[in-house]
Design a protein around this motif. Structure first.
Motif, PDB file in Angstrom:
ATOM      1  N   GLU A  20      -5.245   6.112   0.676  1.00  0.00           N
ATOM      2  CA  GLU A  20      -5.306   7.029  -0.469  1.00  0.00           C
ATOM      3  C   GLU A  20      -5.253   6.269  -1.790  1.00  0.00           C
ATOM      4  O   GLU A  20      -5.987   6.586  -2.732  1.00  0.00           O
ATOM      5  CB  GLU A  20      -4.159   8.047  -0.409  1.00  0.00           C
ATOM      6  CG  GLU A  20      -4.245   9.081  -1.509  1.00  0.00           C
ATOM      7  CD  GLU A  20      -3.184  10.161  -1.412  1.00  0.00           C
ATOM      8  OE1 GLU A  20      -3.033  10.889  -2.409  1.00  0.00           O
ATOM      9  OE2 GLU A  20      -2.517  10.288  -0.367  1.00  0.00           O
ATOM     10  N   ALA A  21      -4.382   5.262  -1.868  1.00  0.00           N
ATOM     11  CA  ALA A  21      -4.281   4.464  -3.094  1.00  0.00           C
ATOM     12  C   ALA A  21      -5.619   3.790  -3.398  1.00  0.00           C
ATOM     13  O   ALA A  21      -6.066   3.753  -4.548  1.00  0.00           O
ATOM     14  CB  ALA A  21      -3.172   3.423  -2.965  1.00  0.00           C
ATOM     15  N   GLU A  22      -6.264   3.269  -2.356  1.00  0.00           N
ATOM     16  CA  GLU A  22      -7.556   2.607  -2.531  1.00  0.00           C
ATOM     17  C   GLU A  22      -8.610   3.609  -3.010  1.00  0.00           C
ATOM     18  O   GLU A  22      -9.383   3.321  -3.917  1.00  0.00           O
ATOM     19  CB  GLU A  22      -7.991   1.978  -1.201  1.00  0.00           C
ATOM     20  CG  GLU A  22      -9.243   1.138  -1.299  1.00  0.00           C
ATOM     21  CD  GLU A  22      -9.575   0.479   0.038  1.00  0.00           C
ATOM     22  OE1 GLU A  22     -10.725   0.692   0.499  1.00  0.00           O
ATOM     23  OE2 GLU A  22      -8.714  -0.222   0.597  1.00  0.00           O
ATOM     24  N   GLU A  23      -8.626   4.803  -2.405  1.00  0.00           N
ATOM     25  CA  GLU A  23      -9.584   5.831  -2.798  1.00  0.00           C
ATOM     26  C   GLU A  23      -9.376   6.271  -4.246  1.00  0.00           C
ATOM     27  O   GLU A  23     -10.334   6.539  -4.963  1.00  0.00           O
ATOM     28  CB  GLU A  23      -9.467   7.043  -1.870  1.00  0.00           C
ATOM     29  CG  GLU A  23     -10.000   6.788  -0.478  1.00  0.00           C
ATOM     30  CD  GLU A  23      -9.658   7.915   0.510  1.00  0.00           C
ATOM     31  OE1 GLU A  23      -8.949   8.874   0.133  1.00  0.00           O
ATOM     32  OE2 GLU A  23     -10.096   7.805   1.667  1.00  0.00           O
ATOM     33  N   LYS A  24      -8.121   6.356  -4.662  1.00  0.00           N
ATOM     34  CA  LYS A  24      -7.798   6.776  -6.026  1.00  0.00           C
ATOM     35  C   LYS A  24      -7.854   5.620  -7.021  1.00  0.00           C
ATOM     36  O   LYS A  24      -7.700   5.832  -8.221  1.00  0.00           O
ATOM     37  CB  LYS A  24      -6.401   7.414  -6.077  1.00  0.00           C
ATOM     38  CG  LYS A  24      -6.330   8.747  -5.388  1.00  0.00           C
ATOM     39  CD  LYS A  24      -4.942   9.348  -5.535  1.00  0.00           C
ATOM     40  CE  LYS A  24      -4.903  10.764  -4.998  1.00  0.00           C
ATOM     41  NZ  LYS A  24      -3.576  11.378  -5.180  1.00  0.00           N
ATOM     42  N   ARG A  25      -8.034   4.416  -6.487  1.00  0.00           N
ATOM     43  CA  ARG A  25      -8.090   3.197  -7.305  1.00  0.00           C
ATOM     44  C   ARG A  25      -6.817   2.996  -8.123  1.00  0.00           C
ATOM     45  O   ARG A  25      -6.855   2.731  -9.335  1.00  0.00           O
ATOM     46  CB  ARG A  25      -9.326   3.193  -8.195  1.00  0.00           C
ATOM     47  CG  ARG A  25     -10.592   3.188  -7.386  1.00  0.00           C
ATOM     48  CD  ARG A  25     -11.806   3.227  -8.264  1.00  0.00           C
ATOM     49  NE  ARG A  25     -12.982   3.310  -7.412  1.00  0.00           N
ATOM     50  CZ  ARG A  25     -14.120   2.737  -7.684  1.00  0.00           C
ATOM     51  NH1 ARG A  25     -14.274   2.055  -8.787  1.00  0.00           N
ATOM     52  NH2 ARG A  25     -15.125   2.850  -6.865  1.00  0.00           N
ATOM     53  N   THR A  46       1.995   2.772  -7.742  1.00  0.00           N
ATOM     54  CA  THR A  46       1.674   3.920  -8.593  1.00  0.00           C
ATOM     55  C   THR A  46       1.592   5.192  -7.766  1.00  0.00           C
ATOM     56  O   THR A  46       2.145   6.235  -8.147  1.00  0.00           O
ATOM     57  CB  THR A  46       0.351   3.688  -9.351  1.00  0.00           C
ATOM     58  OG1 THR A  46       0.517   2.555 -10.212  1.00  0.00           O
ATOM     59  CG2 THR A  46      -0.056   4.897 -10.166  1.00  0.00           C
ATOM     60  N   LEU A  47       0.922   5.116  -6.624  1.00  0.00           N
ATOM     61  CA  LEU A  47       0.801   6.288  -5.755  1.00  0.00           C
ATOM     62  C   LEU A  47       2.178   6.739  -5.271  1.00  0.00           C
ATOM     63  O   LEU A  47       2.490   7.931  -5.301  1.00  0.00           O
ATOM     64  CB  LEU A  47      -0.112   5.994  -4.564  1.00  0.00           C
ATOM     65  CG  LEU A  47      -0.302   7.149  -3.584  1.00  0.00           C
ATOM     66  CD1 LEU A  47      -0.962   8.345  -4.275  1.00  0.00           C
ATOM     67  CD2 LEU A  47      -1.139   6.692  -2.389  1.00  0.00           C
ATOM     68  N   ALA A  48       3.010   5.804  -4.839  1.00  0.00           N
ATOM     69  CA  ALA A  48       4.357   6.155  -4.371  1.00  0.00           C
ATOM     70  C   ALA A  48       5.160   6.802  -5.493  1.00  0.00           C
ATOM     71  O   ALA A  48       5.868   7.795  -5.272  1.00  0.00           O
ATOM     72  CB  ALA A  48       5.075   4.909  -3.841  1.00  0.00           C
ATOM     73  N   ASN A  49       5.056   6.274  -6.713  1.00  0.00           N
ATOM     74  CA  ASN A  49       5.737   6.876  -7.862  1.00  0.00           C
ATOM     75  C   ASN A  49       5.262   8.305  -8.102  1.00  0.00           C
ATOM     76  O   ASN A  49       6.055   9.194  -8.402  1.00  0.00           O
ATOM     77  CB  ASN A  49       5.505   6.034  -9.117  1.00  0.00           C
ATOM     78  CG  ASN A  49       6.691   5.177  -9.462  1.00  0.00           C
ATOM     79  OD1 ASN A  49       7.810   5.656  -9.489  1.00  0.00           O
ATOM     80  ND2 ASN A  49       6.428   3.916  -9.742  1.00  0.00           N
TER      81      ASN A  49
END
Length: 174
Positions: free
Chosen positions: A23-28, A33-36
């Motif tokens: 998901e982090a890769e898809e959202k760039r 940042t994603l975990a936050n």
């Protein structure tokens, strides 16, 4: 002013890690940042939604619900839910009713529940809430009545409202 951060370490299931990295890769964005974002959503909203018994519904189900109701029932439904729980939720989370807390609730609610893209502009003593959605005319009728009920039940203010097929714009004073 930058937010203060803390460093913590914890373990998660490997499958969750794979899903988060994807998901982090898809959202760039970074995994950090994603975990936050995920943890922030839980702290800022998730735990309150759970305490208030908020349920989630798919957009398709919501649109189907609107389609079976006539305009009068849509308005009554929207006014009922817009005038009861938002006030309690705002007082529980923000501890006061103000233009800022009500606007914060609306923004958070729309982002979480998926009613549409919500933008809020505050200038010259007025707040303008603009929502773009894909629920059609009945969706606009629902959102107009829902937002109007929130403003009237929390701030006791009148609103200027403009609607179209897939958008609602509401203005109220600070």
């Amino acid at each position: 002013m930058a937010k203060k951060t803390s460093t913590i370490t914890f373990r998660i299931d490997q499958e969750f890690e794979k899903g988060l990295r994807k998901e982090a890769e898809e959202k760039r964005v970074s995994l950090n940042t994603l975990a936050n974002q995920i943890l922030g959503d839980h702290v800022d909203l998730g735990q309150f939604m759970k305490k208030f018994g908020i349920i989630e519904m798919s957009k398709g189900s919501f649109k189907e619900l609107l389609n079976v109701l006539d305009e009068k029932n849509i308005i009554n439904f929207a006014k009922t839910i817009g005038s009861k729980e938002p006030k309690d939720f705002i007082l529980f989370k923000w501890k006061k009713l103000s233009s800022e807390s009500v606007s914060g609730f609306i923004k958070m609610y729309f982002e979480h529940c998926g009613y549409g893209m919500c933008d809020i502009l505050t200038e010259e003593g007025e707040n303008t809430v603009s929502v773009h959605h894909d629920f059609g005319k009945k969706g606009s009728i629902f959102l107009k009545s829902f937002l109007e009920a929130i403003i009237q039940s929390t701030l006791e203010r009148e609103c200027k409202i403009t609607i179209s097929e897939n958008s609602v714009s509401l203005t109220f004073s600070n």
